[in-house]
Design a protein around this motif. Structure first.
Motif, mmCIF file in Angstrom:
data_model
loop_
_atom_site.group_PDB
_atom_site.id
_atom_site.type_symbol
_atom_site.label_atom_id
_atom_site.label_comp_id
_atom_site.label_asym_id
_atom_site.label_seq_id
_atom_site.Cartn_x
_atom_site.Cartn_y
_atom_site.Cartn_z
ATOM 1 N N LEU A 86 0.917 -1.022 0.128
ATOM 2 C CA LEU A 86 -0.274 -0.022 0.013
ATOM 3 C C LEU A 86 0.867 1.107 0.118
ATOM 4 N N TYR A 87 1.894 1.201 0.722
ATOM 5 C CA TYR A 87 2.970 2.317 0.884
ATOM 6 C C TYR A 87 3.471 2.625 -0.432
ATOM 7 N N ASN A 88 3.809 1.667 -1.507
ATOM 8 C CA ASN A 88 4.234 1.376 -2.655
ATOM 9 C C ASN A 88 3.313 2.434 -3.602
ATOM 10 N N LYS A 89 2.320 2.617 -3.260
ATOM 11 C CA LYS A 89 1.130 3.290 -4.157
ATOM 12 C C LYS A 89 1.239 4.734 -3.923
ATOM 13 N N GLY A 90 1.857 5.196 -3.094
ATOM 14 C CA GLY A 90 2.596 6.570 -2.913
ATOM 15 C C GLY A 90 1.510 7.418 -1.959
ATOM 16 N N CYS A 91 1.206 6.472 -0.841
ATOM 17 C CA CYS A 91 0.191 7.118 0.160
ATOM 18 C C CYS A 91 0.789 7.293 1.369
ATOM 19 N N ASN A 92 0.583 8.058 2.339
ATOM 20 C CA ASN A 92 0.859 8.234 3.577
ATOM 21 C C ASN A 92 0.104 7.375 4.460
ATOM 22 N N ILE A 93 0.799 6.153 5.369
ATOM 23 C CA ILE A 93 -0.057 5.375 6.004
ATOM 24 C C ILE A 93 -0.227 5.394 7.682
ATOM 25 N N ILE A 94 -1.255 5.374 7.980
ATOM 26 C CA ILE A 94 -1.645 5.558 9.549
ATOM 27 C C ILE A 94 -1.835 3.868 9.904
ATOM 28 N N HIS A 95 -0.952 3.328 10.460
ATOM 29 C CA HIS A 95 -1.396 1.935 10.770
ATOM 30 C C HIS A 95 -1.628 1.876 12.398
ATOM 31 N N GLN A 96 -2.993 1.592 12.446
ATOM 32 C CA GLN A 96 -3.570 1.335 13.797
ATOM 33 C C GLN A 96 -3.391 -0.233 14.338
ATOM 34 N N THR A 97 -3.186 -0.188 15.523
ATOM 35 C CA THR A 97 -2.862 -1.636 16.162
ATOM 36 C C THR A 97 -3.295 -1.700 17.502
ATOM 37 N N GLU A 98 -3.000 -2.912 18.108
ATOM 38 C CA GLU A 98 -3.356 -3.007 19.579
ATOM 39 C C GLU A 98 -1.965 -2.191 20.276
ATOM 40 N N PRO A 99 -2.136 -1.723 21.437
ATOM 41 C CA PRO A 99 -1.290 -1.130 22.174
ATOM 42 C C PRO A 99 0.050 -1.916 22.351
ATOM 43 N N GLU A 100 -0.106 -3.295 22.681
ATOM 44 C CA GLU A 100 1.069 -4.133 22.826
ATOM 45 C C GLU A 100 1.866 -4.171 21.488
ATOM 46 N N LEU A 101 1.551 -3.959 20.454
ATOM 47 C CA LEU A 101 2.186 -4.082 19.244
ATOM 48 C C LEU A 101 2.685 -2.779 18.619
ATOM 49 N N VAL A 102 2.368 -1.600 19.186
ATOM 50 C CA VAL A 102 2.890 -0.260 18.671
ATOM 51 C C VAL A 102 4.414 -0.329 18.554
ATOM 52 N N LYS A 103 5.154 -0.789 19.570
ATOM 53 C CA LYS A 103 6.517 -0.590 19.414
ATOM 54 C C LYS A 103 7.187 -1.505 18.307
ATOM 55 N N LEU A 104 6.543 -2.489 18.117
ATOM 56 C CA LEU A 104 6.980 -3.596 16.943
ATOM 57 C C LEU A 104 6.515 -3.031 15.840
#
Length: 178
Positions: A86-104
Motif C-alpha cells: 500500500l505504501y508503494n502506491k504513494g500514500c501516507n499510512i497510519i497503521h492502527q494496532t493494539e497497544p502491545e504491538l505499537v513498538k513492534l
C-alpha cells in the motif's frame, strides 16, 4: 453454498464458505466472501465507526490511508505484510494496532505512522480493515501473494530481553501459545 441456501439467516455459513474458498486457493472468491465476517461475532457496528470512504483500490497517491486493526495480534502481524504494498502506491499510512504491538510496528514499518487503537484518529482520506487488504489489492491466487521475508523487526531492546529470558540459542527453540 447449500447450507447458505437452506439457512440464509445463519451468519456462520457464509464465513465458513470464505474459509473453504481460501483453503482451496480461490482467493478472489475467498476474499470477497471473507467480508461476511462483518455480520457476526459482534462486528456489526465496526464498519460504521469511520467517517471517511473505505479503501477499495482507489488511487492513493498523496492520500492518507488508515489501516485499522481487527481480530488478534497474530492476524494483525500476519496481515501487516501488505503494508509496504500500500505504501508503494504513494500514500501516507497510519497503521492502527493494539497497544502491545505499537513498538513492534514502529520498528518494522518506519515509513508509517503507528498508533494504538486506543488513540484518537488523526486525519485520513481512506480506511481499510487490515484483513481486507488482500481483497483491495485484488490478490487472486497464492502466486499473486507478494513474498516478504523478514517484514517484522523487533527492537534491539526486545531482542536483548528475549536473550535474557531464553538464553543464547544452542539448540532449536519451540514456543507454544494456547
Amino acid at each position: 453454498k447449500t447450507a447458505i441456501d437452506l439457512a440464509p439467516d445463519d451468519k456462520d455459513f457464509p464465513f465458513n464458505l470464505a474459509c473453504a474458498y481460501l483453503l482451496n486457493g480461490d482467493l478472489e472468491l475467498g476474499w470477497e466472501q471473507f467480508e461476511t465476517r462483518w455480520k457476526f461475532k459482534g462486528h456489526e457496528q465496526v464498519l460504521s465507526m469511520y467517517n471517511k470512504p473505505r479503501y477499495k483500490n482507489q488511487r492513493l497517491y498523496n492520500k492518507t490511508l488508515l489501516i485499522t486493526c481487527e481480530e488478534g495480534a497474530g492476524d494483525n502481524i500476519q496481515f501487516s505484510r501488505f503494508t509496504k504494498e500500500l505504501y508503494n502506491k504513494g500514500c501516507n499510512i497510519i497503521h492502527q494496532t493494539e497497544p502491545e504491538l505499537v513498538k513492534l510496528f514502529q520498528n518494522s514499518f518506519p515509513y508509517t505512522t503507528v498508533i494504538s487503537n486506543k488513540d484518537i484518529l488523526p486525519r485520513y482520506d481512506y480506511w481499510t480493515p487490515i484483513l481486507s487488504i488482500p481483497r483491495a489489492l485484488k490478490l487472486k491466487s497464492y502466486d499473486d501473494m507478494p513474498f516478504i521475508n523478514g517484514y517484522i523487526h523487533p527492537s534491539q531492546d526486545s531482542k536483548r530481553r528475549g536473550l535474557e529470558v531464553l538464553g543464547i540459542k544452542t539448540k532449536p527453540l519451540v514456543g507454544f501459545c494456547w
